[in-house]
Scaffold this motif. Sequence first.
Motif, PDB file in Angstrom:
ATOM      1  N   TYR A  14      13.615   3.063  -0.363  1.00 11.87           N
ATOM      2  CA  TYR A  14      13.613   2.775   1.071  1.00 11.87           C
ATOM      3  C   TYR A  14      13.582   1.271   1.316  1.00 11.87           C
ATOM      4  O   TYR A  14      13.043   0.503   0.517  1.00 11.87           O
ATOM      5  CB  TYR A  14      12.416   3.455   1.754  1.00 11.87           C
ATOM      6  CG  TYR A  14      12.629   4.938   1.909  1.00 11.87           C
ATOM      7  CD1 TYR A  14      13.208   5.468   3.048  1.00 11.87           C
ATOM      8  CD2 TYR A  14      12.295   5.812   0.874  1.00 11.87           C
ATOM      9  CE1 TYR A  14      13.431   6.832   3.176  1.00 11.87           C
ATOM     10  CE2 TYR A  14      12.520   7.172   0.984  1.00 11.87           C
ATOM     11  CZ  TYR A  14      13.088   7.679   2.137  1.00 11.87           C
ATOM     12  OH  TYR A  14      13.323   9.023   2.249  1.00 11.87           O
ATOM     13  N   TRP A  42      13.822   1.934   7.263  1.00 15.67           N
ATOM     14  CA  TRP A  42      12.868   2.008   8.356  1.00 15.67           C
ATOM     15  C   TRP A  42      13.100   0.851   9.325  1.00 15.67           C
ATOM     16  O   TRP A  42      13.395  -0.273   8.900  1.00 15.67           O
ATOM     17  CB  TRP A  42      11.441   1.900   7.827  1.00 15.67           C
ATOM     18  CG  TRP A  42      10.883   3.145   7.228  1.00 15.67           C
ATOM     19  CD1 TRP A  42      10.796   3.461   5.901  1.00 15.67           C
ATOM     20  CD2 TRP A  42      10.311   4.254   7.937  1.00 15.67           C
ATOM     21  NE1 TRP A  42      10.218   4.686   5.740  1.00 15.67           N
ATOM     22  CE2 TRP A  42       9.894   5.195   6.973  1.00 15.67           C
ATOM     23  CE3 TRP A  42      10.102   4.529   9.292  1.00 15.67           C
ATOM     24  CZ2 TRP A  42       9.290   6.401   7.321  1.00 15.67           C
ATOM     25  CZ3 TRP A  42       9.501   5.727   9.642  1.00 15.67           C
ATOM     26  CH2 TRP A  42       9.105   6.642   8.667  1.00 15.67           C
ATOM     27  N   ILE A  70      13.195   6.073  11.124  1.00 16.34           N
ATOM     28  CA  ILE A  70      13.797   6.115   9.797  1.00 16.34           C
ATOM     29  C   ILE A  70      15.241   6.578   9.926  1.00 16.34           C
ATOM     30  O   ILE A  70      15.522   7.577  10.587  1.00 16.34           O
ATOM     31  CB  ILE A  70      13.004   7.034   8.838  1.00 16.34           C
ATOM     32  CG1 ILE A  70      13.672   7.110   7.467  1.00 16.34           C
ATOM     33  CG2 ILE A  70      12.778   8.421   9.428  1.00 16.34           C
ATOM     34  CD1 ILE A  70      13.650   5.825   6.686  1.00 16.34           C
ATOM     35  N   ALA A  88       8.821  15.244   9.244  1.00 14.01           N
ATOM     36  CA  ALA A  88       8.244  14.051   9.865  1.00 14.01           C
ATOM     37  C   ALA A  88       6.838  14.324  10.371  1.00 14.01           C
ATOM     38  O   ALA A  88       5.932  13.490  10.221  1.00 14.01           O
ATOM     39  CB  ALA A  88       9.141  13.582  11.010  1.00 14.01           C
ATOM     40  N   ALA A  91       4.536  14.237   7.490  1.00 13.37           N
ATOM     41  CA  ALA A  91       4.356  12.878   6.973  1.00 13.37           C
ATOM     42  C   ALA A  91       3.346  12.097   7.801  1.00 13.37           C
ATOM     43  O   ALA A  91       2.421  11.479   7.260  1.00 13.37           O
ATOM     44  CB  ALA A  91       5.694  12.159   6.923  1.00 13.37           C
ATOM     45  N   ILE A  92       3.501  12.101   9.123  1.00 15.41           N
ATOM     46  CA  ILE A  92       2.585  11.309   9.944  1.00 15.41           C
ATOM     47  C   ILE A  92       1.199  11.942   9.959  1.00 15.41           C
ATOM     48  O   ILE A  92       0.193  11.231   9.970  1.00 15.41           O
ATOM     49  CB  ILE A  92       3.155  11.093  11.368  1.00 15.41           C
ATOM     50  CG1 ILE A  92       2.250  10.150  12.177  1.00 15.41           C
ATOM     51  CG2 ILE A  92       3.373  12.391  12.088  1.00 15.41           C
ATOM     52  CD1 ILE A  92       2.093   8.766  11.604  1.00 15.41           C
ATOM     53  N   LEU A 185       2.441   5.868   6.237  1.00 12.82           N
ATOM     54  CA  LEU A 185       3.517   6.729   6.722  1.00 12.82           C
ATOM     55  C   LEU A 185       4.738   6.642   5.822  1.00 12.82           C
ATOM     56  O   LEU A 185       5.364   7.668   5.507  1.00 12.82           O
ATOM     57  CB  LEU A 185       3.879   6.350   8.156  1.00 12.82           C
ATOM     58  CG  LEU A 185       5.132   7.023   8.745  1.00 12.82           C
ATOM     59  CD1 LEU A 185       5.003   8.542   8.759  1.00 12.82           C
ATOM     60  CD2 LEU A 185       5.406   6.492  10.156  1.00 12.82           C
ATOM     61  N   SER A 186       5.093   5.442   5.402  1.00 17.49           N
ATOM     62  CA  SER A 186       6.279   5.294   4.557  1.00 17.49           C
ATOM     63  C   SER A 186       6.119   6.038   3.239  1.00 17.49           C
ATOM     64  O   SER A 186       7.069   6.654   2.739  1.00 17.49           O
ATOM     65  CB  SER A 186       6.580   3.812   4.313  1.00 17.49           C
ATOM     66  OG  SER A 186       5.624   3.206   3.462  1.00 17.49           O
ATOM     67  N   TRP A 189       6.264   9.841   4.105  1.00 20.56           N
ATOM     68  CA  TRP A 189       7.636  10.257   4.409  1.00 20.56           C
ATOM     69  C   TRP A 189       8.426  10.473   3.125  1.00 20.56           C
ATOM     70  O   TRP A 189       9.172  11.455   3.007  1.00 20.56           O
ATOM     71  CB  TRP A 189       8.343   9.227   5.287  1.00 20.56           C
ATOM     72  CG  TRP A 189       9.797   9.537   5.435  1.00 20.56           C
ATOM     73  CD1 TRP A 189      10.825   9.064   4.676  1.00 20.56           C
ATOM     74  CD2 TRP A 189      10.389  10.441   6.374  1.00 20.56           C
ATOM     75  NE1 TRP A 189      12.031   9.602   5.082  1.00 20.56           N
ATOM     76  CE2 TRP A 189      11.782  10.447   6.123  1.00 20.56           C
ATOM     77  CE3 TRP A 189       9.882  11.226   7.398  1.00 20.56           C
ATOM     78  CZ2 TRP A 189      12.671  11.224   6.874  1.00 20.56           C
ATOM     79  CZ3 TRP A 189      10.770  11.998   8.141  1.00 20.56           C
ATOM     80  CH2 TRP A 189      12.134  11.994   7.878  1.00 20.56           C
ATOM     81  N   SER A 192       7.405  13.895   1.847  1.00 18.24           N
ATOM     82  CA  SER A 192       7.874  15.021   2.662  1.00 18.24           C
ATOM     83  C   SER A 192       9.391  15.133   2.638  1.00 18.24           C
ATOM     84  O   SER A 192       9.944  16.239   2.578  1.00 18.24           O
ATOM     85  CB  SER A 192       7.391  14.857   4.115  1.00 18.24           C
ATOM     86  OG  SER A 192       5.998  15.007   4.198  1.00 18.24           O
ATOM     87  N   ARG A 193      10.063  13.998   2.679  1.00 14.07           N
ATOM     88  CA  ARG A 193      11.530  13.995   2.619  1.00 14.07           C
ATOM     89  C   ARG A 193      12.005  14.583   1.287  1.00 14.07           C
ATOM     90  O   ARG A 193      13.009  15.317   1.235  1.00 14.07           O
ATOM     91  CB  ARG A 193      12.041  12.561   2.793  1.00 14.07           C
ATOM     92  CG  ARG A 193      13.530  12.347   2.528  1.00 14.07           C
ATOM     93  CD  ARG A 193      14.385  13.057   3.539  1.00 14.07           C
ATOM     94  NE  ARG A 193      15.793  12.740   3.351  1.00 14.07           N
ATOM     95  CZ  ARG A 193      16.601  13.359   2.505  1.00 14.07           C
ATOM     96  NH1 ARG A 193      16.135  14.336   1.729  1.00 14.07           N
ATOM     97  NH2 ARG A 193      17.881  13.019   2.409  1.00 14.07           N
TER      98      ARG A 193
END
Length: 270
Positions: A14, A42, A70, A88, A91-92, A185-186, A189, A192-193
Amino acid sequence: MAFKLGPRAISAGYRLTAFDQIGSTNAEAMARAREGEYGPMWFVTSEQTAGRGRRNRPWIAPRGNLASSILEVIDVAPAVAATLGFAAGLAIETALQKVSIEASLRSAGSEHMKFSLKWPNDVLAGNKKLVGIGLEAEAVAGDRLAVVVGIGTNVVAAPEGTPTPATSLAAIGVDIGAEELFTELSNAWAESRGIWDNGRGFGEIRRLWLERAAGLGQPVAVQTGTASIEGIFDTIDEQGCLIVRKADGHRVPISAGDVYFGSAASAGAV
């Protein structure tokens, strides 16, 4: 403190573009996609002045809040891309749990806040909205889909007069900065992604999301334009639709709408 990616996000490839102030991180992300940016990247700021959320509602982040988007350019159908919003949410929520625990430890071990996921795209602290999530998708060169997932978190301040009462991390006693939250968060994510895996892992995302779902098994009213559908929040299906079980046992799938629980549901959300 400056915005920075977490180590898991960096290792997953990322990149990050941060702004002191911007009109809309979502708009900037999609503009970059139209110019040929494929991400994953991001776009973040602690002051957003012209963002838009669901149903074109204003999505403003006063200085100190977190507006993050993102950009992922992927080879999936739009209906599959829509389920990325559930990843998402996970993730958050994961990032919020971590910073909440860390903040409670810093403040002599006070109890940390529990968060829940409200269909289709909010995160609640108690019964108040803390986070809004919005997705946009657009076809780009090569028949791929540019998907922008915007995640707005009330860190220091919350808007007033919203359909669902809102709160902020500061208001619930979580002393954390937007920059620290974004780093977590990054990382979350990226995890989760990876589970979502272009939709192939939505079954697992769905399971994890339901474990954190607000109002599951409780009375619910959903406003879908001019209609109101009332019943029990039964589950979400394999496409991410909310399933409402009506009094006669009929199960109704809903793809979009505003959800109300508790007394608002009992009163038909009027």
